[in-house]
Every structure is written in C-alpha cells, then in structure tokens.
Design an enzyme around this catalytic site. Sequence first.
Site, PDB file in Angstrom:
ATOM      1  N   ASP A  53      16.131  39.475 -32.110  1.00  0.00           N
ATOM      2  CA  ASP A  53      15.230  40.150 -31.169  1.00  0.00           C
ATOM      3  C   ASP A  53      14.013  39.278 -30.914  1.00  0.00           C
ATOM      4  OD1 ASP A  53      14.355  40.654 -33.856  1.00  0.00           O
ATOM      5  OD2 ASP A  53      13.044  42.248 -33.105  1.00  0.00           O
ATOM      6  N   GLU A  58      13.135  42.556 -36.153  1.00  0.00           N
ATOM      7  CA  GLU A  58      12.042  41.938 -36.902  1.00  0.00           C
ATOM      8  C   GLU A  58      10.728  42.024 -36.137  1.00  0.00           C
ATOM      9  OE1 GLU A  58       9.293  38.858 -38.346  1.00  0.00           O
ATOM     10  OE2 GLU A  58      10.188  39.019 -36.347  1.00  0.00           O
TER      11      GLU A  58
END
Length: 455
Positions: free
Chosen positions: A95, A157
Amino acid sequence: MTSEKVIELVDRETPELISQLRKLVEIPSISALANHESDVEASAETVKTMFTEIGIPSRVVRAKNPDGTLGRPAVLGRKIVDPDAPTVLLYAHHDVQPIGEEYRWSFPPLELTESGDRLYGRGSADCGIGIVVHWGALKALGDDLPVNVVVFIEGEEEIGSPSFTDFLATYRDELRSDVIVVADSNNWTVDVPALTSSLRGLAGMDVTVKVLDHAVHSGMYGGPILDAVTLSARLIASLHDEQGNIAVEGLQGNPEADVDWDEDEFRSDAGVVDGYHLAGTGDLAARVWTQPAIAVIGMDVRPVAESSNTIAPECTFRLSVRTVPGTDPEDTFAAVKAHIEKHCPFGAHLTVSRTETGPGYLAANGDAADLFRDCLKTAWKQEPVSIGVGGSIPFIAQFQSEFPEAEVLVTGVEDPASNAHSENESASKTVLRNATVAEGIFLARLATTGSRAVE
C-alpha cells in the site's frame, strides 16, 4: 551459489527489476482512501502473481481489525526447501500514500519515470522497491535457494497496520522464522549502505480548545475573549523552548549520534528555506533519530475564504509526537497530555484524545546482522553504517515481541533523496541493484553461517 554468481544474475535482471517496479507504481494502492479499495486488492493480486511465478507459492489473505472488520489484503507466500535449513521472513508493504497535490509533482505520480539514477512515482521508494528487492533476490537464486522463505507483503502499513496484531496471531505458525528482513528503511546515502539500529515510536493525539458555546462578534466581544485559534497557538508554542527543544517534562533523548550529518546536505534534502535556523540542540542526527519531536500535522479552523468578523469558539489541532527509541509511547502520551493540561491558557476547556500510538525499535544485533553487513559491503564496495530513523514503524516491535527467537534486520531500500510520503517520490537505481545483490548474497550464505531458532 557464490557471491559473484548472484551479482551476475542480478545485473542481468536489472531491467526486469525496473519493469516489476513499474507495474506496482501504476496501481494507486492507497489504503487510506475508501475509493481505492479495489486498487489495493489489485495490488495484492499483482504481488501474489509476482512471487508465485518465481516459485514462491503465494496467496492473498486478510486478518481482522480491532473492531472485527476485515483488514486490507496482504500477500503471504512460503517455500520450504529443507526442514533443517534456516527460515527467513521477507517483509515489505504494497500500500502507498495518497498522491497529494498533483500539481506539485514534476512527473506523473502513477507512472514510473526514469531520470538519471532516479525512478519517480508514488510508492516507488515506499515500498515498491522493497517488494522488488525481495523478488529480485529470490529470482536470482531460483532453484538454488538454500533457505526456507516466508514472504509477507502487507497492505495497510500506511494506515498504521490495524489488523497486524490479529495477522500475527492468525498466521503465526506460517510466519515463524529465524531471521526477519524488513525492507522498508533508509541508507545513509545512495553510495553508503546502512542497517537501521533504531526507530522512534509514535504517540498521536487530537487536542480541542474551547472558549465559547458559539461564535460571537469580534468587535462586540473582542478583547476580554481571545479566540480559540489564538489560545491553541499559545498552547502549541509552549511545547518547545526558545531553542526549539521539547519543553515537555519527562521526555528524554540521547543528544549524541555515531555519524556526522552534514547540515548543508540535511537542508538540501529537506528543502529548508534560506535563513531558517535548525531547531534544537545536540548532534543533528540525534535530533532526528534519538530525541523526541512534536509537530502539528493538522488544524481545524475556519478557512480564510470563509472568514467572518466572529471569534472562533473552538479549535482542534492534531499532534504527531515522535518518541525516543526504547521508551513506552503511552508514557510519552501521558507526559504530553499533562503538559497540555497544565499550560492551557486562560482556563479554556480542553479535550485530548489519542489518535494512534506505536512503539519504537532498538536493534539487538547478532550473527545475522553481522552477515548482512558483510553482504552490504560486497554489494556496495563500501563499509555499511548503522543509522537511526526518525520515522516510526511500530509493527517491527510487534515482530520482536511475537517472535523473540528471530533476529530482526531493518534494511535500507530508500535514500535521502527518496522523498517518501511527498511529491516526486523516487527510488535509486543504484540502491535497487545493490540492495538486491546484498539480499541475494545474504540468502545464499545464511544456510551455512546462520543458526536456527525455528524447530
């Protein structure tokens, strides 16, 4: 496989490394925005395919958030080549941060643009390059891979890894390993490699200052009543002394660092305007790595375009507090909260609420770290250094807590010019090549030099 052979294979595959990074950059896997949920899923599927195609059977999996909802998709791959060989967990995340203000970019943020040694695009450095380094090292070794491998590519994250705790509990048996390699940190420079020895923790909070039940005319009532924005500004100013050091009682920090951070380089990398004097005292590197920091990262006030001659009744601002490595972020939160309550001006009403907390990281270096440093030296032809990082990666402390038998290595895939989280994010082709070489050599040599914790 010899180090020379690893170097030969990685150099042959360098164009393919860039091609794989290009695929990742083109997917806006922005975990923070709901309208990009399908992109995060597409990114996970792409990563799964990448590793499966090079012989690491992988699947897309999820865990639960604290509220019971499903977290973002992660990729979990596993290959056991020998039950008696060491097991290495390779971590990165797929991500990325939001693009931000696109007009500030010099290159299209969702395309990989090559310019000199740089590869520009959102997620190129944080953390597409980490994924590709793992992929490239494993591809180079191929059927000669001598260690067992677990690939864990997280999908959240950038929003604080809310399902990480449940992920570790749910997939604990598959994740257990002797060494954990987290490819999500910095190098000292493009030409000087580093292992990260410390990370600051995080204690975030929202503070609301209220002085009125409703807005009132600034001429009819101004003077005896100060607006909530002014009161917030006075409160924020109390957090630092005249030199810019943290003025909150009880927050400690080490003012010394092992390296000398050149101030001109720091100013250039950060884009500091001419005439600004750097805040704080102590070694420059220590001010970023091992001392606390407090920043206002958001404030809810009336926009200038909508301003009126009224006194603002309340104001909310968000603090990002970076904590000293090795300290409890809950203690830091409590100390800052106590300071704010003590210094709230003129008896205004105050509300303080926690946004997020995360522990810092202090490395406990062992044989694997020594080996990795030797591999970095071979790849870069330069002695590596140990650095701290001012940012926070709370899940690393969770790795340490959940798998105390494993040695955690935080490796460098970024560099000072990477501009992660900001416009013109980029990765270095030199770092991409050298980091892949170093990890490939490490995996090749660990089977004969590494001790086993997983039985």
